[in-house]
Design an enzyme around this catalytic site. Structure first.
Site, PDB file in Angstrom:
ATOM      1  N   LYS A 123      -3.084   8.221  -3.452  1.00  0.00           N
ATOM      2  CA  LYS A 123      -4.532   8.386  -3.308  1.00  0.00           C
ATOM      3  C   LYS A 123      -5.083   9.312  -4.403  1.00  0.00           C
ATOM      4  CE  LYS A 123      -5.259   5.889   0.442  1.00  0.00           C
ATOM      5  NZ  LYS A 123      -5.301   6.379   1.824  1.00  0.00           N
ATOM      6  N   ARG A 126       2.673   5.001   5.503  1.00  0.00           N
ATOM      7  CA  ARG A 126       2.335   3.783   4.759  1.00  0.00           C
ATOM      8  C   ARG A 126       2.386   4.115   3.269  1.00  0.00           C
ATOM      9  NH1 ARG A 126      -2.234   1.401   2.478  1.00  0.00           N
ATOM     10  NH2 ARG A 126      -2.424  -0.864   2.796  1.00  0.00           N
TER      11      ARG A 126
END
Length: 523
Positions: free
Chosen positions: A463, A498
């Site tokens: 991210k 994840r």
């Protein structure tokens, strides 16, 4: 004669309370059969006692150890709805060793809170009819059964008749009843009804004390009692270890790997790689959710997903793996599940498609409910990234959506929560959330106890907030930062991670698993 009533407890018709049984001939008989929670008194005429509310809140326990146990639960819930029993909250699922008669299969246990207009005896009759329809016969007492439905509480009254005793008399000795009950009522009395249930027990320490006396949370994970999660045809004991979900993006514009797996062959090769590296789950998405991403049509999304699903379903390595679809489109979720997907992963938590909750409820599959404000195009604006206490507000907003999902028929035992790292959060908020997972779980417990006892998934992989901290502009250079974030999340209580890079993150997870086991032995 006067019968007691409590606080805001409205009068109800005794005729309703009896579930259609004719009024008794004397108030003394009624006094022996019913008692209400304390204080304010109401007088009733002898010939017909009237009390008023058309609905009552009830708690019903579920148990099964014959046949497909989770399917028995699903069918029982469907039949309860048709019988006028509206379920509003579900406990977690517990696989438990049989009690009393021990030479039989393990049970699956849970409980629900519901609203019904049926009186207690009419409710009992309805539940007995459901048991019969699902194949239960008399059999031996405490023996094997496809379904067992017991009324634990009914409104704010006690019932003591020849056929029905409420509260259920054996609650206090049964951890397989108390664990789901605590999921439903919380760790403290938050409303008058729950406070009344405690007072009706007549036990020192009440429901919470009884649960702690039997061992409380220390019982969970023992050989005789496990929290389990239904996925496909199996029950996953997710507390045993951390599970790794590999990411497969079929989009041309995803922030990390957009365009890399457009062809079916390339997508299948990546699935094979992630499975060989140790992935437990594969999450397949065909709609980019990066900040500013535009929504594609259901048809476009399905045109990307379905050919890959068809191919993946036929590779031997994937036969025992869990497949999830990353979508906030109900039509896509439906078609994906019908084509072999086991789990729906919705980044919007049901906010972007009004049909999502009803669709997932009908599909009867697990649902990953993530926190996000706005949509991918608006989620990072000032309004959607304004929080006072980010952990508390994320938990509160998750609880609101969980309750909505349950009202549509998605049980808490099929919900995985995701706090939504990188979605409608600033860098500082992401870090606070990543380091504050215990606070998120505690926040869930304040109003959604069952959800707080369920799995939490985190997705920090590559991210942008990690890139900003480490000075890594390219997403594929953020794997070391992802490993650090995954480690922090797992040590904070995450159960599923994840990730894009399965191999290296799995190593981090293995260290965390080993550390957790070592720490548990020292306690």
């Amino acid at each position: 004669m006067k019968i007691s009533s409590s606080n805001n407890l409205l009068c109800k018709k005794i005729r309703h309370v009896f579930g259609g049984i004719s009024p008794l001939g004397s108030l003394s008989a009624i006094g022996q059969l019913f008692s209400f929670c304390n204080s304010a008194q109401t007088s009733f005429p002898e010939s017909l006692i009237e009390v008023h509310s058309p609905e009552e809140e009830v708690v019903i326990a579920l148990g099964s150890n014959v046949g497909n146990r989770i399917e028995n639960f699903n069918r029982a819930l469907q039949m309860m709805k048709k019988a006028g029993i509206k379920v509003k909250a579900h406990a977690q699922l517990y696989e438990t060793a049989p009690a009393y008669v021990t030479d039989q299969p393990f049970f699956l246990n849970s409980a629900v809170r519901a609203i019904t207009k049926l009186g207690p005896h009419a409710l009992l009759s309805a539940l007995k009819e459901i048991e019969k329809d699902l194949g239960r016969t008399k059999g031996i007492r405490y023996g094997p059964r496809p379904i067992d439905l017991d009324i634990l509480f009914y409104g704010r009254i006690k019932v003591a008749s020849d056929t029905l005793i409420i509260p259920h008399k054996n609650i206090w000795e049964r951890p397989f009843v108390l664990a789901p009950l605590v999921d439903l009522i919380g760790l403290k009395a938050k409303d008058d009804t729950v406070a009344c249930w405690h007072s009706l027990t007549g036990k020192a320490g009440s429901i919470f004390g009884a649960w702690e006396k039997l061992g409380g949370e220390h019982l969970i994970g023992t050989e005789g009692m496990k929290r389990v999660f239904p996925i496909g045809n199996s029950l996953l004991d997710w507390s045993k270890r951390i599970h790794v979900m590999g990411v497969l993006n079929l989009t041309p514009d995803s922030f990390s790997d957009g365009g890399q797996y457009i062809s079916v062959d390339d997508a299948v090769a990546q699935v094979r790689l992630m499975i060989s590296e140790g992935a437990d789950m594969i999450d397949i998405g065909a709609q980019s959710t990066r900040p500013g991403a535009k929504r594609v049509s259901s048809e476009e999304e399905l045109s990307r997903i379905l050919p890959v699903l068809e191919a993946v379903r036929h590779i031997p390595e994937a036969q025992d793996k869990i497949l999830s679809v990353d979508t906030f489109d109900a039509k896509v979720a439906y078609e994906a599940v019908k084509n072999g997907v086991d789990v729906v992963n919705d980044v919007s938590g049901g906010r972007l498609d009004s049909n999502m909750f009803s669709t997932v409820a009908d599909l009867e599959v697990p649902y990953i409910l993530m926190h996000m404000r706005g949509n991918p195009s608006t989620m990072q604006n000032d309004e959607n990234t304004t929080y006072g206490d980010v952990c508390k507000e994320v938990a509160d907003e998750l609880c609101l959506q969980i309750k909505n999902a349950e009202s549509y028929g998605i049980p808490a035992w099929r919900i995985i929560t995701d706090p939504g790292l990188g979605f409608s959060k600033t860098l500082d908020q992401n870090m606070e959330l990543l380091g504050g997972l215990p606070a998120v779980r505690q926040g869930l417990a304040a109003t959604c106890v069952a959800a707080s006892h369920g799995p939490i998934l985190i997705g920090p992989s590559r991210k942008s907030f990690l890139g900003k901290i480490c000075g890594r502009v390219k997403a594929n250079e953020r794997d070391p930062a992802t490993i650090a974030a995954v480690t922090a999340g797992v040590l904070g209580g995450a159960n599923i991670v994840r990730v894009h890079n399965v191999k290296d993150n799995l190593d981090a997870v293995k260290i965390c698993n080993a550390l957790s086991k070592k720490t548990a032995k020292l306690k």
